[in-house]
Design a protein around this motif. Structure first.
Motif, PDB file in Angstrom:
ATOM      1  N   ARG A   1       0.907 -10.234   4.159  1.00  0.00           N
ATOM      2  CA  ARG A   1       0.961  -9.112   3.513  1.00  0.00           C
ATOM      3  C   ARG A   1       0.679  -7.735   4.322  1.00  0.00           C
ATOM      4  N   GLU A   2      -0.009  -8.037   5.509  1.00  0.00           N
ATOM      5  CA  GLU A   2      -0.508  -6.831   6.461  1.00  0.00           C
ATOM      6  C   GLU A   2       0.838  -6.716   7.249  1.00  0.00           C
ATOM      7  N   GLY A   3       1.634  -7.620   7.447  1.00  0.00           N
ATOM      8  CA  GLY A   3       2.823  -7.784   8.217  1.00  0.00           C
ATOM      9  C   GLY A   3       2.806  -8.227   9.558  1.00  0.00           C
ATOM     10  N   ARG A   4       1.947  -8.805  10.058  1.00  0.00           N
ATOM     11  CA  ARG A   4       1.410  -9.103  11.268  1.00  0.00           C
ATOM     12  C   ARG A   4       2.332 -10.422  11.569  1.00  0.00           C
ATOM     13  N   ALA A   5       2.507 -10.552  12.969  1.00  0.00           N
ATOM     14  CA  ALA A   5       3.289 -11.705  13.450  1.00  0.00           C
ATOM     15  C   ALA A   5       1.971 -12.775  13.542  1.00  0.00           C
ATOM     16  N   ILE A   6       2.246 -13.909  13.335  1.00  0.00           N
ATOM     17  CA  ILE A   6       1.265 -14.959  13.141  1.00  0.00           C
ATOM     18  C   ILE A   6       1.509 -16.378  14.020  1.00  0.00           C
ATOM     19  N   VAL A   7       0.527 -16.976  14.481  1.00  0.00           N
ATOM     20  CA  VAL A   7       0.809 -18.049  15.286  1.00  0.00           C
ATOM     21  C   VAL A   7      -0.518 -18.931  14.674  1.00  0.00           C
ATOM     22  N   ILE A   8      -0.276 -20.251  14.383  1.00  0.00           N
ATOM     23  CA  ILE A   8      -1.256 -21.053  13.853  1.00  0.00           C
ATOM     24  C   ILE A   8      -1.813 -22.006  14.637  1.00  0.00           C
TER      25      ILE A   8
ATOM     26  N   ASP B   1     -23.943 -11.324   0.818  1.00  0.00           N
ATOM     27  CA  ASP B   1     -24.800 -10.458   1.962  1.00  0.00           C
ATOM     28  C   ASP B   1     -23.903  -9.255   2.143  1.00  0.00           C
ATOM     29  N   LYS B   2     -24.653  -7.983   2.288  1.00  0.00           N
ATOM     30  CA  LYS B   2     -24.202  -6.846   2.647  1.00  0.00           C
ATOM     31  C   LYS B   2     -23.663  -6.872   4.138  1.00  0.00           C
ATOM     32  N   LEU B   3     -24.256  -7.471   5.014  1.00  0.00           N
ATOM     33  CA  LEU B   3     -24.058  -7.734   6.282  1.00  0.00           C
ATOM     34  C   LEU B   3     -22.635  -8.460   6.574  1.00  0.00           C
ATOM     35  N   GLU B   4     -22.565  -9.588   6.074  1.00  0.00           N
ATOM     36  CA  GLU B   4     -21.160 -10.374   5.826  1.00  0.00           C
ATOM     37  C   GLU B   4     -20.167  -9.472   5.207  1.00  0.00           C
ATOM     38  N   LYS B   5     -20.307  -8.661   4.299  1.00  0.00           N
ATOM     39  CA  LYS B   5     -19.294  -7.848   3.866  1.00  0.00           C
ATOM     40  C   LYS B   5     -18.921  -6.901   4.971  1.00  0.00           C
ATOM     41  N   LEU B   6     -19.557  -6.430   5.874  1.00  0.00           N
ATOM     42  CA  LEU B   6     -19.372  -5.512   6.825  1.00  0.00           C
ATOM     43  C   LEU B   6     -18.584  -6.211   7.865  1.00  0.00           C
ATOM     44  N   SER B   7     -18.825  -7.468   8.183  1.00  0.00           N
ATOM     45  CA  SER B   7     -18.340  -8.341   8.938  1.00  0.00           C
ATOM     46  C   SER B   7     -16.892  -8.570   8.388  1.00  0.00           C
ATOM     47  N   VAL B   8     -16.896  -9.095   7.179  1.00  0.00           N
ATOM     48  CA  VAL B   8     -15.334  -9.288   6.837  1.00  0.00           C
ATOM     49  C   VAL B   8     -14.547  -8.128   6.934  1.00  0.00           C
ATOM     50  N   ALA B   9     -15.050  -6.709   6.346  1.00  0.00           N
ATOM     51  CA  ALA B   9     -14.067  -5.617   6.529  1.00  0.00           C
ATOM     52  C   ALA B   9     -13.939  -5.274   8.104  1.00  0.00           C
ATOM     53  N   ASP B  10     -14.636  -5.727   8.951  1.00  0.00           N
ATOM     54  CA  ASP B  10     -14.389  -5.462  10.333  1.00  0.00           C
ATOM     55  C   ASP B  10     -13.110  -6.431  10.704  1.00  0.00           C
ATOM     56  N   THR B  11     -13.100  -7.633  10.154  1.00  0.00           N
ATOM     57  CA  THR B  11     -12.164  -8.745  10.658  1.00  0.00           C
ATOM     58  C   THR B  11     -10.741  -8.023  10.050  1.00  0.00           C
ATOM     59  N   LEU B  12     -10.860  -7.364   8.640  1.00  0.00           N
ATOM     60  CA  LEU B  12      -9.775  -7.076   8.356  1.00  0.00           C
ATOM     61  C   LEU B  12      -9.137  -5.785   9.009  1.00  0.00           C
ATOM     62  N   ARG B  13     -10.193  -4.973   9.459  1.00  0.00           N
ATOM     63  CA  ARG B  13      -9.560  -3.908  10.407  1.00  0.00           C
ATOM     64  C   ARG B  13      -8.771  -4.450  11.736  1.00  0.00           C
ATOM     65  N   ALA B  14      -9.434  -5.469  12.072  1.00  0.00           N
ATOM     66  CA  ALA B  14      -8.829  -5.899  13.411  1.00  0.00           C
ATOM     67  C   ALA B  14      -7.457  -6.672  13.086  1.00  0.00           C
ATOM     68  N   ILE B  15      -7.261  -7.300  12.064  1.00  0.00           N
ATOM     69  CA  ILE B  15      -6.202  -7.869  11.474  1.00  0.00           C
ATOM     70  C   ILE B  15      -4.964  -6.662  11.412  1.00  0.00           C
ATOM     71  N   ARG B  16      -5.415  -5.386  11.059  1.00  0.00           N
ATOM     72  CA  ARG B  16      -4.621  -4.477  10.565  1.00  0.00           C
ATOM     73  C   ARG B  16      -3.922  -3.874  12.069  1.00  0.00           C
ATOM     74  N   PHE B  17      -5.085  -3.861  12.969  1.00  0.00           N
ATOM     75  CA  PHE B  17      -4.820  -3.292  14.390  1.00  0.00           C
ATOM     76  C   PHE B  17      -3.921  -4.167  15.180  1.00  0.00           C
ATOM     77  N   ALA B  18      -3.940  -5.389  15.054  1.00  0.00           N
ATOM     78  CA  ALA B  18      -3.322  -6.378  15.851  1.00  0.00           C
ATOM     79  C   ALA B  18      -1.736  -6.293  15.705  1.00  0.00           C
ATOM     80  N   GLU B  19      -1.220  -6.900  16.636  1.00  0.00           N
ATOM     81  CA  GLU B  19       0.252  -7.167  16.756  1.00  0.00           C
ATOM     82  C   GLU B  19       0.670  -8.671  16.337  1.00  0.00           C
ATOM     83  N   VAL B  20      -0.225  -9.419  16.871  1.00  0.00           N
ATOM     84  CA  VAL B  20       0.000 -10.847  16.535  1.00  0.00           C
ATOM     85  C   VAL B  20      -1.398 -11.510  16.141  1.00  0.00           C
TER      86      VAL B  20
END
Length: 462
Positions: A300-307, A257-276
């Protein structure tokens, strides 16, 4: 105190387009599909010399309170109550509909001032609808085109009395801080950016609501409720935080779905701009293939991560489950060996403090800097204990090392034949670096380079 302006109206009248126009960037998802926006979304807006917080809201629709649409409407009603002024949008090209009239009554019942905006008013096609909007009883409508930026001067004049009543205009003679001369204390005062990510229905929005202590995010049994990344400003033990709730990420093959693709792209941007990044896993079905792919993306984006092992309250044999989960994590995610694992429940509030302690600690490790002298003492010890192997009968001479950058920690190691150094030896160096300098659980970069002599070698000729 920044004034708050809420944008409301029925679905597909251009609320998110106007939101993006006011914040000056494409933050909210925009699509022809009605009802794209579900959660409240805030942004820092500026119109001329007016500075304010603008809130994008879900489209107002009639529905049962318990339904998803009904819960979306409750979020919008909360935004109306909290706002200093409401922009009530109608579509000039369609004209005033019965739904517009119904929800105009809802907005009118609140004590919040209302500015009527006739959007999509560009050209002659929107003139009739703009005149028709007078009948809603909110006074003269402000005709504009959010998409093309027409009519923004009129919107400025309509907003100015309400903005000035809350926050007087900023003195234009005051220089704006550009961030270049900030002190370390000022930089430390900036909010820590945390993105909460995971598969659909892993409990991300429930976790964010539990952390901030209010039902800010739309939640429910339906998978995929959150469509775009929504940020919330918060404070934990004196530390300013900007939390990002994100859309669930499914396997790429399932995202059609086009809308879901936009949502995933938005999540990827959030990951890139996050610190953790907090990777939220369902503790009852953890470490599925998609969980591992999301974790690998974060690394791969080099962010700090907590599970975060959410829904821990549903796990029965907790002792055995905890032992198995730690072993599974170490086996499946060797690239972030030692990553923090936190057991919690967004529903009951269990483990929230432990999560934030892990976040603060991993951010400190992610920004840690090791002096060049310490790195080279480590390298000398490593080479004595386990020198690099000979390749094609020739020894590889490793000369020196230094930390090139932080966020994530990145080390440069200079040697005589970088292309010949085996990957196994590079992994050995990375693992030893982690252990020696306590860099567990974060992405670590190791760049093997060719280069000249060690500039820190005091024995070289003057």
């Amino acid at each position: 105190m920044r004034p708050t302006v809420a944008i409301v109206g029925r679905p597909n009248v251009g609320k998110s387009t106007l939101f993006n126009r006011l914040v000056g960037k494409r933050l909210a998802l925009v699509d022809d599909t009605p009802g794209v926006t579900r959660d409240r979304r805030e942004g820092d807006a500026r119109l001329g010399d007016l500075d304010f917080t603008v809130v994008d809201t879900a489209g107002l629709e009639e529905a049962e309170a318990e339904s998803l649409t009904g819960r979306m409407r409750l979020q919008t009603e909360a935004a109306i109550r909290d706002a200093d002024v409401v922009l009530f949008l109608v579509d000039s090209r369609v004209g005033v509909t019965p739904i517009d009239g119904h929800f105009a009554e809802l907005v009118r019942r609140s004590d919040t001032p209302v500015i009527l905006v006739a959007n999509k008013a560009e050209g002659r096609a929107g003139e009739a609808g703009a005149y028709e909007a007078f009948g809603l009883g909110f006074g003269d409508p402000v005709p504009l085109s959010a998409e093309h930026g027409e009519g923004m001067a009129d919107l400025y004049e309509a907003l100015r009395p309400y903005i000035d009543a809350v926050a007087p205009p900023r003195d234009e003679t005051e220089p704006e801080p550009d961030g270049e001369d900030e002190t370390p204390e000022a930089r430390a005062a900036k909010p820590l950016r945390i993105a909460v990510v995971g598969r659909p229905n892993a409990g991300k929005s429930t976790l964010v609501n539990a952390l901030i202590g209010e039902d800010r995010m739309l939640t429910g049994p339906e998978a995929g409720i959150t469509r775009d990344s929504v940020s919330v400003d918060w404070e934990w033990r004196g530390r300013r935080i900007k939390l990002f709730d994100t859309a669930g990420m499914r396997r790429k093959a399932r995202v059609q779905d086009k809308l879901e693709k936009l949502s995933v792209a938005d999540t990827l941007r959030a990951i890139r701009f996050a610190e953790v990044v907090v990777l939220c896993l369902d503790a009852t079905t953890p470490f599925e293939k998609q969980d591992l792919q999301i974790a690998d993306l974060v690394v791969r984006e080099g962010r700090a991560i907590v599970i975060a092992l959410d829904k821990w309250d549903l796990v029965e044999d907790r002792v055995k489950a905890w032992k198995d989960l730690r072993e599974t994590c170490e086996r499946l995610l060797p690239q972030i060996r030692g990553v923090p694992l936190v057991r919690l429940s967004g529903l009951t509030g269990e483990g929230l403090d432990e999560l934030m302690k892990a976040v603060i600690k991993v951010e400190e490790v992610w920004t840690r800097r090791v002096s060049t002298a310490q790195v080279n003492r480590w390298l000398e010890h490593v080479l004595q204990r386990h020198p690099p192997p000979a390749v094609s009968g020739r020894r590889i001479k490793i000369r020196y090392a230094t930390q090139a950058k932080t966020r994530p920690p990145t080390f440069a190691i200079f040697c005589s034949r970088p292309d010949a150094l085996p990957d196994s030896y590079t992994r050995y160096l990375a693992n030893d670096l982690r252990e020696t300098f306590d860099l567990a659980g974060i992405p670590l970069r190791l760049n093997i380079r060719g280069g000249g002599e060690n500039p820190y070698d005091k024995k070289k000729d003057g």
